[in-house]
Write a protein that holds these residues in place. Structure first.
Motif, PDB file in Angstrom:
ATOM      1  N   MET A   1       0.851  -1.170   0.000  1.00 38.73           N
ATOM      2  CA  MET A   1       0.000   0.000   0.000  1.00 38.73           C
ATOM      3  C   MET A   1       0.893   1.227   0.000  1.00 38.73           C
ATOM      4  N   GLY A   2       0.687   2.118  -0.972  1.00 37.27           N
ATOM      5  CA  GLY A   2       1.500   3.316  -1.072  1.00 37.27           C
ATOM      6  C   GLY A   2       0.962   4.427  -0.191  1.00 37.27           C
ATOM      7  N   HIS A   3       1.874   5.231   0.303  1.00 39.03           N
ATOM      8  CA  HIS A   3       1.513   6.363   1.141  1.00 39.03           C
ATOM      9  C   HIS A   3       2.049   7.631   0.496  1.00 39.03           C
ATOM     10  N   THR A   4       1.345   8.710   0.703  1.00 41.83           N
ATOM     11  CA  THR A   4       1.801   9.999   0.217  1.00 41.83           C
ATOM     12  C   THR A   4       3.147  10.301   0.878  1.00 41.83           C
ATOM     13  N   PRO A   5       4.137  10.728   0.100  1.00 45.32           N
ATOM     14  CA  PRO A   5       5.441  11.056   0.699  1.00 45.32           C
ATOM     15  C   PRO A   5       5.292  12.101   1.811  1.00 45.32           C
ATOM     16  N   LEU A   6       6.119  11.961   2.842  1.00 44.31           N
ATOM     17  CA  LEU A   6       6.016  12.817   4.014  1.00 44.31           C
ATOM     18  C   LEU A   6       6.189  14.294   3.658  1.00 44.31           C
ATOM     19  N   GLY A   7       7.052  14.603   2.720  1.00 42.85           N
ATOM     20  CA  GLY A   7       7.230  15.992   2.300  1.00 42.85           C
ATOM     21  C   GLY A   7       5.937  16.583   1.755  1.00 42.85           C
ATOM     22  N   GLU A   8       5.230  15.806   0.957  1.00 50.82           N
ATOM     23  CA  GLU A   8       3.939  16.265   0.417  1.00 50.82           C
ATOM     24  C   GLU A   8       2.920  16.456   1.531  1.00 50.82           C
ATOM     25  N   VAL A   9       2.923  15.569   2.499  1.00 53.80           N
ATOM     26  CA  VAL A   9       2.012  15.686   3.642  1.00 53.80           C
ATOM     27  C   VAL A   9       2.320  16.969   4.409  1.00 53.80           C
ATOM     28  N   CYS A  10       3.594  17.229   4.654  1.00 54.36           N
ATOM     29  CA  CYS A  10       3.995  18.437   5.381  1.00 54.36           C
ATOM     30  C   CYS A  10       3.569  19.699   4.636  1.00 54.36           C
ATOM     31  N   LEU A  11       3.690  19.693   3.315  1.00 57.96           N
ATOM     32  CA  LEU A  11       3.232  20.833   2.506  1.00 57.96           C
ATOM     33  C   LEU A  11       1.722  21.000   2.610  1.00 57.96           C
ATOM     34  N   ALA A  12       0.999  19.900   2.461  1.00 54.73           N
ATOM     35  CA  ALA A  12      -0.467  19.950   2.490  1.00 54.73           C
ATOM     36  C   ALA A  12      -0.994  20.438   3.837  1.00 54.73           C
ATOM     37  N   LEU A  13      -0.288  20.087   4.921  1.00 49.33           N
ATOM     38  CA  LEU A  13      -0.722  20.495   6.255  1.00 49.33           C
ATOM     39  C   LEU A  13      -0.205  21.879   6.633  1.00 49.33           C
ATOM     40  N   GLY A  14       0.598  22.476   5.766  1.00 50.86           N
ATOM     41  CA  GLY A  14       1.156  23.796   6.054  1.00 50.86           C
ATOM     42  C   GLY A  14       2.256  23.769   7.097  1.00 50.86           C
ATOM     43  N   LEU A  15       2.882  22.619   7.279  1.00 56.55           N
ATOM     44  CA  LEU A  15       3.945  22.478   8.274  1.00 56.55           C
ATOM     45  C   LEU A  15       5.303  22.911   7.732  1.00 56.55           C
ATOM     46  N   MET A  16       5.452  22.845   6.403  1.00 58.08           N
ATOM     47  CA  MET A  16       6.710  23.214   5.759  1.00 58.08           C
ATOM     48  C   MET A  16       6.401  23.949   4.457  1.00 58.08           C
ATOM     49  N   ARG A  17       7.374  24.730   4.014  1.00 57.86           N
ATOM     50  CA  ARG A  17       7.277  25.403   2.718  1.00 57.86           C
ATOM     51  C   ARG A  17       7.977  24.538   1.674  1.00 57.86           C
ATOM     52  N   SER A  18       7.696  24.774   0.416  1.00 60.99           N
ATOM     53  CA  SER A  18       8.303  23.960  -0.647  1.00 60.99           C
ATOM     54  C   SER A  18       9.830  24.060  -0.623  1.00 60.99           C
ATOM     55  N   GLU A  19      10.375  25.228  -0.303  1.00 56.93           N
ATOM     56  CA  GLU A  19      11.843  25.350  -0.240  1.00 56.93           C
ATOM     57  C   GLU A  19      12.421  24.548   0.930  1.00 56.93           C
ATOM     58  N   ASP A  20      11.640  24.390   2.006  1.00 56.23           N
ATOM     59  CA  ASP A  20      12.074  23.565   3.136  1.00 56.23           C
ATOM     60  C   ASP A  20      12.139  22.092   2.723  1.00 56.23           C
ATOM     61  N   VAL A  21      11.109  21.658   2.017  1.00 55.23           N
ATOM     62  CA  VAL A  21      11.070  20.269   1.539  1.00 55.23           C
ATOM     63  C   VAL A  21      12.239  20.034   0.587  1.00 55.23           C
ATOM     64  N   ALA A  22      12.492  20.997  -0.300  1.00 52.64           N
ATOM     65  CA  ALA A  22      13.609  20.870  -1.239  1.00 52.64           C
ATOM     66  C   ALA A  22      14.936  20.763  -0.496  1.00 52.64           C
ATOM     67  N   ARG A  23      15.088  21.514   0.570  1.00 47.60           N
ATOM     68  CA  ARG A  23      16.322  21.474   1.376  1.00 47.60           C
ATOM     69  C   ARG A  23      16.520  20.096   2.002  1.00 47.60           C
ATOM     70  N   VAL A  24      15.450  19.511   2.528  1.00 45.39           N
ATOM     71  CA  VAL A  24      15.532  18.171   3.119  1.00 45.39           C
ATOM     72  C   VAL A  24      15.851  17.140   2.037  1.00 45.39           C
ATOM     73  N   LEU A  25      15.202  17.256   0.894  1.00 40.77           N
ATOM     74  CA  LEU A  25      15.458  16.305  -0.196  1.00 40.77           C
ATOM     75  C   LEU A  25      16.896  16.402  -0.686  1.00 40.77           C
TER      76      LEU A  25
END
Length: 168
Positions: A1-25
């Motif tokens: 069963m696939g799950h939405t990647p955590l970075g996408e979840v964080c973006l959707a919940l407003g916990l991180m900005r796209s540049e933050d996710v890019a930095r982690v990646l």
């Protein structure tokens, strides 16, 4: 069963900005630790509560916030269902066992830690687990409150026993 990647979840919940996710990646690509949430917390882009919220959302589990953990009491016989080492090392706290259905309610900081979850299920002789996600810092405090060190430390602690079990 696939799950939405955590970075996408964080973006959707407003916990991180796209540049933050890019930095982690980018950090992941550099060969750092292979866990998105840990890197995000280490970089200060996400706090324990945010990570717990994202994991709960990602896996469709309920999250238990600090306030509820602070008020939580667990019967000693429920705590005794799991080895102390498993509780301390993996931050797993059993909260209730439905004797009739053999369902163990279990707090965790990492719903992806399948070996530890299976070890908990086996130790409690539970047919199923009912998982709840909690933030790491408050879970450590809860574990310290529920399992105070005996005589300042390790006697009676089954940490080594559990570590050997996980390695086998």
């Amino acid at each position: 069963m696939g799950h939405t990647p955590l970075g996408e979840v964080c973006l959707a919940l407003g916990l991180m900005r796209s540049e933050d996710v890019a930095r982690v990646l980018e950090r992941l690509r550099e060969g750092g630790r292979a866990r998105f949430g840990e890197i995000a917390v280490d970089l200060g882009l996400l706090d324990d509560e945010g990570l717990a919220r994202a994991l709960a959302h990602q896996f469709r589990l309920n999250m238990v916030p600090r306030e509820r953990l602070d008020r939580l009491s667990v019967a000693p016989e429920v705590i005794e269902l799991l080895p102390r080492g498993l509780i301390r090392e993996r931050l797993l706290v059993p909260t209730f066992l439905d004797e009739e259905k053999r369902v163990l309610s279990l707090l965790t900081v990492d719903p992806t830690d399948i070996p530890s979850l299976r070890a908990a299920q086996t130790a409690a002789r539970a047919a199923r687990l009912r998982l709840f996600v909690a933030p790491r810092g408050p879970m450590r405090e809860l574990v310290d409150r529920l399992l105070p060190p005996e005589d300042g430390g390790a006697p009676g602690d089954r940490s080594e026993e559990h570590t050997a079990e996980l390695q086998s």
